[in-house]
Design a protein around this motif. Sequence first.
Motif, PDB file in Angstrom:
ATOM      1  N   LEU A  73      16.608  57.985 -24.095  1.00 52.15           N
ATOM      2  CA  LEU A  73      17.605  58.965 -24.541  1.00 52.15           C
ATOM      3  C   LEU A  73      19.054  58.523 -24.389  1.00 52.15           C
ATOM      4  O   LEU A  73      19.940  59.193 -24.904  1.00 52.15           O
ATOM      5  CB  LEU A  73      17.414  60.285 -23.785  1.00 52.15           C
ATOM      6  N   ALA A  74      19.320  57.450 -23.701  1.00 51.12           N
ATOM      7  CA  ALA A  74      20.707  57.083 -23.406  1.00 51.12           C
ATOM      8  C   ALA A  74      21.541  56.900 -24.672  1.00 51.12           C
ATOM      9  O   ALA A  74      22.636  57.454 -24.784  1.00 51.12           O
ATOM     10  CB  ALA A  74      20.762  55.831 -22.539  1.00 51.12           C
ATOM     11  N   LYS A  75      21.042  56.144 -25.627  1.00 51.91           N
ATOM     12  CA  LYS A  75      21.807  55.911 -26.862  1.00 51.91           C
ATOM     13  C   LYS A  75      22.034  57.214 -27.622  1.00 51.91           C
ATOM     14  O   LYS A  75      23.111  57.438 -28.163  1.00 51.91           O
ATOM     15  CB  LYS A  75      21.103  54.888 -27.746  1.00 51.91           C
ATOM     16  N   THR A  76      21.029  58.066 -27.645  1.00 53.25           N
ATOM     17  CA  THR A  76      21.158  59.357 -28.329  1.00 53.25           C
ATOM     18  C   THR A  76      22.206  60.222 -27.654  1.00 53.25           C
ATOM     19  O   THR A  76      23.033  60.843 -28.328  1.00 53.25           O
ATOM     20  CB  THR A  76      19.795  60.085 -28.352  1.00 53.25           C
ATOM     21  N   ALA A 129      25.642  52.931 -24.047  1.00 49.50           N
ATOM     22  CA  ALA A 129      24.368  52.982 -23.330  1.00 49.50           C
ATOM     23  C   ALA A 129      23.916  51.558 -23.005  1.00 49.50           C
ATOM     24  O   ALA A 129      24.013  50.667 -23.842  1.00 49.50           O
ATOM     25  CB  ALA A 129      23.324  53.690 -24.181  1.00 49.50           C
ATOM     26  N   GLY A 130      23.444  51.362 -21.789  1.00 49.68           N
ATOM     27  CA  GLY A 130      22.949  50.056 -21.371  1.00 49.68           C
ATOM     28  C   GLY A 130      24.020  49.061 -20.986  1.00 49.68           C
ATOM     29  O   GLY A 130      23.726  47.897 -20.738  1.00 49.68           O
ATOM     30  N   ASP A 188      19.254  47.516 -22.293  1.00 46.53           N
ATOM     31  CA  ASP A 188      18.508  48.374 -21.370  1.00 46.53           C
ATOM     32  C   ASP A 188      17.125  48.592 -21.977  1.00 46.53           C
ATOM     33  O   ASP A 188      16.984  49.338 -22.941  1.00 46.53           O
ATOM     34  CB  ASP A 188      19.243  49.705 -21.191  1.00 46.53           C
ATOM     35  N   PRO A 189      16.086  47.967 -21.439  1.00 49.80           N
ATOM     36  CA  PRO A 189      14.767  48.047 -22.064  1.00 49.80           C
ATOM     37  C   PRO A 189      14.188  49.461 -22.120  1.00 49.80           C
ATOM     38  O   PRO A 189      13.351  49.750 -22.978  1.00 49.80           O
ATOM     39  CB  PRO A 189      13.898  47.135 -21.199  1.00 49.80           C
ATOM     40  N   ASN A 190      14.635  50.352 -21.246  1.00 48.75           N
ATOM     41  CA  ASN A 190      14.120  51.713 -21.244  1.00 48.75           C
ATOM     42  C   ASN A 190      15.073  52.717 -21.887  1.00 48.75           C
ATOM     43  O   ASN A 190      14.754  53.899 -21.961  1.00 48.75           O
ATOM     44  CB  ASN A 190      13.810  52.165 -19.821  1.00 48.75           C
ATOM     45  N   ARG A 234      26.589  54.545 -17.986  1.00 47.21           N
ATOM     46  CA  ARG A 234      27.618  54.395 -16.962  1.00 47.21           C
ATOM     47  C   ARG A 234      28.799  55.260 -17.360  1.00 47.21           C
ATOM     48  O   ARG A 234      29.348  55.124 -18.451  1.00 47.21           O
ATOM     49  CB  ARG A 234      28.052  52.941 -16.840  1.00 47.21           C
ATOM     50  N   ILE A 235      29.189  56.153 -16.467  1.00 47.14           N
ATOM     51  CA  ILE A 235      30.332  57.022 -16.742  1.00 47.14           C
ATOM     52  C   ILE A 235      31.518  56.477 -15.957  1.00 47.14           C
ATOM     53  O   ILE A 235      31.440  56.325 -14.739  1.00 47.14           O
ATOM     54  CB  ILE A 235      30.021  58.482 -16.344  1.00 47.14           C
TER      55      ILE A 235
END
Length: 72
Positions: free
Chosen positions: A4-7, A22-23, A31-33, A38-39
């Motif tokens: 979900l990070a990219k979304t 993301a990643g 990021d494989p998952n 990172r904020i």
Amino acid sequence: KNGLAKTIVQLAAEVGVKLTPAGATFPYGDDPNDNNIRIAPSVPSLPEVDQAMKIFVTCVKLASVQQALAAQ
């Protein structure tokens, strides 16, 4: 949640909140998952960070609901 990070970063960007990609903390940004964001609130004021975090949380919830609905 994984995937979900990219979304989440994209959803936040669509409403004007710029996050670190993301990643970004992984070598080559891979990021494989797809679960790392990172904020880095180094420039905004505290009220701006507070508002951005409210938007961030909403994006996390929306992405999670979208993922759950797609799995059905």
